[in-house]
Motif scaffolding. Sequence first.
Motif, mmCIF file in Angstrom:
data_model
loop_
_atom_site.group_PDB
_atom_site.id
_atom_site.type_symbol
_atom_site.label_atom_id
_atom_site.label_comp_id
_atom_site.label_asym_id
_atom_site.label_seq_id
_atom_site.Cartn_x
_atom_site.Cartn_y
_atom_site.Cartn_z
ATOM 1 N N LYS A 19 0.841 -1.196 0.000
ATOM 2 C CA LYS A 19 0.000 0.000 0.000
ATOM 3 C C LYS A 19 0.880 1.251 0.000
ATOM 4 O O LYS A 19 1.926 1.287 0.629
ATOM 5 N N SER A 20 0.420 2.283 -0.685
ATOM 6 C CA SER A 20 1.204 3.505 -0.830
ATOM 7 C C SER A 20 0.902 4.540 0.245
ATOM 8 O O SER A 20 1.765 5.347 0.602
ATOM 9 N N ASP A 21 -0.313 4.549 0.769
ATOM 10 C CA ASP A 21 -0.728 5.590 1.700
ATOM 11 C C ASP A 21 0.117 5.554 2.968
ATOM 12 O O ASP A 21 0.126 4.568 3.705
ATOM 13 N N GLY A 22 0.848 6.629 3.207
ATOM 14 C CA GLY A 22 1.671 6.702 4.407
ATOM 15 C C GLY A 22 2.875 5.793 4.402
ATOM 16 O O GLY A 22 3.480 5.546 5.445
ATOM 17 N N ASN A 23 3.273 5.306 3.240
ATOM 18 C CA ASN A 23 4.390 4.362 3.129
ATOM 19 C C ASN A 23 5.658 5.124 2.732
ATOM 20 O O ASN A 23 5.903 5.411 1.565
ATOM 21 N N ALA A 24 6.465 5.454 3.732
ATOM 22 C CA ALA A 24 7.676 6.237 3.476
ATOM 23 C C ALA A 24 8.780 5.425 2.827
ATOM 24 O O ALA A 24 9.780 5.994 2.389
ATOM 25 N N GLU A 456 4.669 2.050 7.122
ATOM 26 C CA GLU A 456 3.254 2.287 7.437
ATOM 27 C C GLU A 456 3.188 3.385 8.495
ATOM 28 O O GLU A 456 3.266 3.114 9.692
ATOM 29 N N MET A 457 3.027 4.628 8.048
ATOM 30 C CA MET A 457 3.133 5.761 8.962
ATOM 31 C C MET A 457 1.820 6.489 9.200
ATOM 32 O O MET A 457 1.778 7.471 9.946
ATOM 33 N N TYR A 458 0.750 6.033 8.573
ATOM 34 C CA TYR A 458 -0.571 6.600 8.843
ATOM 35 C C TYR A 458 -1.461 5.524 9.435
ATOM 36 O O TYR A 458 -1.436 4.369 8.997
#
Length: 522
Positions: A19-24, A456-458
Amino acid sequence: MEKKPVVLIVMDGIGINEKSDGNAVKNAYTPTLDKLWATCPATAIAAHGEAVGLPSDGDMGNSEVGHNALGCGQIYSQGAKLVNESIASKAIFQSEIWTSLVKNAKDHTLHFIGLLSDGNVHSHISHLIAMINQAKAEGLSKVRVHALLDGRDVGPRTGEIYIKQLEEEMAKLNDSSFDARIASGGGRMVVTMDRYEANWKMVEDGWKIHVEGEGRQFANATEAIETYRKELDLDDQYLPGFVIAENGKPVGTINDHDSVILFNFRGDRALEISRAFDNKDLPFIKRNKYPSVVYAGMLEYDGDLHIPNNYLVNPPKIEHTMSELLAKENIHSYALSETQKYGHVTYFWNGNRSEKFDNNLEVWQEVPSDIVPFNQRPWMKAAEITDLLIEAMKSKKYQFLRVNYPNGDMVGHTGDYAATIIGVESVDLALTRVLKVADEMDYTVVITADHGNADEMYQKRKSEDAPIIPLTAHTLNKVPFIIYNNDVKIKEGNFGLSNVAATIVKLLGLKPHEKWNESIIK
């Protein structure tokens, strides 16, 4: 497969998440890591839960159990699982240390200091509640809790939830014969829980707040959190210390004849406060008083230095580590990181052992970390670490070199997504430099991570337009395992961090220990 010297690179906190959302990790510019993953022998390996000795696969891994597994090639019951087993069997309450703590606290106070959350990385609130219940059952009359706020292994602003849970449990127990209350607290990155002697002032500040009752006063812990949030807009881990008081008098200073339990089970951030209680002449902090207490940690946090003097649950006795095997084989090794993860490539790697197996064969090198919030310096010491690693590789003195780049984890814990992307890119740049030298000097390079974080930062959002809430905890994602500059085949199967030791030893042309889990390569 060619026999060559091996460099192991641990990209701390860099996991795999599609997943891309919040993936640093995925959203950072990482051309070297991307190329390695696409072109080299590679697989994804487990770095959490049962793969590293934790109770279930719902438990996040961490750097300590991760480096234990990497360094010993086996899976031992760890941290929370050890304590869970001891509480379930009542063995903890039958121990000589628990008995002495209770006996000493009769007509006095039993204090608990520790991280108040269910993050299960440093501590678990259920362990604290079980011990408070047992304290009342054994006739103690007064308990005080010094609650360190998490906001790192759990949601960044969840402190009130755990305060409420604890206070509700204590309210059920409180009566005319028993009084349990929160006495003090503060954010884990501000008071008490320093590690690797990076900032002893945190311990000094914690001592003043918990022991001496010196600090800003509040009527209760919830009021303290809400006030600091309104004034400073900080997450739990960064909230200043606080003291609970009535009529201007602290409700729970630590005094002569009291007993004190540090209920954290993880060792790195427990060592310094333990040394403060065990050592009257500790030179690193200033204290206005040093009460005569019985002190114990949940575990023995350092098995070689025997810190603390007393502990409630015996830690796993880790045997047959890779360092021990390499020393017996006369292999020269080199360990390197900056302060924040130096203990992981040395102490935890060597099976919770502070000493080397052979001083002539093992070289350990530490780069001092900057004492600043890591999102202000997201590159951390990656360049300096790489300089030293390249120098060591070019020296040809070592057959095995291991290094930890902390950026993905330490910057990830700040919750600063943009800064973490820079941190990940800094690691990728370091990889580029190291691989160039590996080509020149003909090294095999193994690249992995000890757990996820930056990937996973979100927190999960119910909709795309929902507000973004930072996730500062580790993840349950697998981590990359890549072998560069050696023609090997990856086996089919499910592997974890404990399979890495046998793989490295095999690459060195040696026979893995019979107790180890199998190699990842054919």
